[in-house]
Design an enzyme around this catalytic site. Sequence first.
Site, PDB file in Angstrom:
ATOM      1  N   ASP A 187     -10.082  -3.871  -5.378  1.00 56.90           N
ATOM      2  CA  ASP A 187      -9.425  -2.891  -4.497  1.00 56.90           C
ATOM      3  C   ASP A 187     -10.155  -1.553  -4.600  1.00 56.90           C
ATOM      4  O   ASP A 187     -10.198  -0.948  -5.676  1.00 56.90           O
ATOM      5  CB  ASP A 187      -7.948  -2.744  -4.934  1.00 56.90           C
ATOM      6  N   SER A 244       0.830  -1.198   0.000  1.00 56.87           N
ATOM      7  CA  SER A 244       0.000   0.000   0.000  1.00 56.87           C
ATOM      8  C   SER A 244       0.873   1.260   0.000  1.00 56.87           C
ATOM      9  O   SER A 244       1.644   1.451  -0.940  1.00 56.87           O
ATOM     10  CB  SER A 244      -0.971  -0.075   1.187  1.00 56.87           C
ATOM     11  N   HIS A 299      -8.048  -4.595  -1.130  1.00 54.55           N
ATOM     12  CA  HIS A 299      -6.785  -3.897  -0.839  1.00 54.55           C
ATOM     13  C   HIS A 299      -5.909  -4.703   0.125  1.00 54.55           C
ATOM     14  O   HIS A 299      -4.693  -4.582   0.104  1.00 54.55           O
ATOM     15  CB  HIS A 299      -7.092  -2.512  -0.257  1.00 54.55           C
TER      16      HIS A 299
HETATM   17  C1  MLT Z   1      -1.311   5.968  -0.195  1.00 58.27           C
HETATM   18  O1  MLT Z   1      -1.694   6.954   0.417  1.00 58.27           O
HETATM   19  O2  MLT Z   1      -0.116   5.677  -0.365  1.00 58.27           O
HETATM   20  C2  MLT Z   1      -2.387   5.090  -0.745  1.00 58.27           C
HETATM   21  O3  MLT Z   1      -3.595   5.773  -0.754  1.00 58.27           O
HETATM   22  C3  MLT Z   1      -2.473   3.820  -0.012  1.00 58.27           C
HETATM   23  C4  MLT Z   1      -2.781   4.028   1.432  1.00 58.27           C
HETATM   24  O4  MLT Z   1      -1.861   4.220   2.209  1.00 58.27           O
HETATM   25  O5  MLT Z   1      -3.960   3.994   1.816  1.00 58.27           O
END
Ligand code: MLT
Length: 206
Positions: free
Chosen positions: A158, A108, A189
């Site tokens: 996701d 992520s 996700h």
């Molecule tokens: C981010 O902010 O890098 C992406 O939206 C993934 C997350 O951290 O939720």
Amino acid sequence: MTTTIELSHLHRFMPAATVGRAPILLLHGTGGDENDLLPLGQTIAPGAALLLPRGKVLEGGMPRFFRRLAEGVFDEQDVRRRANELADFILEAREVYGLDAPIAVGFSNGANIAAAVLQLRPEVLAGAVLLRAMVPLSDAPRRELDGTPVLILSGAADPIVPAENAARLASILDAAGAVVDHRTLPTGHGLSQADIAITKTWLDQR
Ligand code: MLT
């Protein structure tokens, strides 16, 4: 046993128990820290040296690797700054712990900073596994990735990463010369058992 010499990122380090495996740089998602991906690292790369930094940015008390303006909308100036800081930390840790260039495994937000390091400072990584990654920079300079292996695992359901965005990241890295393996799994996700199994197999082949 893990050690934590004081370096530019708070981190944990687990020395290698096996020779010949690339070190793994584990990069957590929003709200994670230097501890939460340790079990994942031990599962996907048994015996490898594991380096686990904590992101330096706080969002409502939750560590991250760079600032965002909203979910999926990044402060690109901060992305550049933090990707360069992380690249410098990798060089520092390599020197202090005597490591080869690591393979990043990011989830992520951790996958997004790993993608930014690939776009800005590719020479510090030997490869990358990007779990639920997005394009981190809209106008990154063109750097030569020269055969760097990259595995991207996306989730078909996701809600955070649009399929088009993950496909665009794969094609940007491919056009820069990386050897990209991009797969979309029937999941959301969060990580699934399939992510772990595919990542382990891919790492075993490095
Ligand atoms: C981010 O902010 O890098 C992406 O939206 C993934 C997350 O951290 O939720």
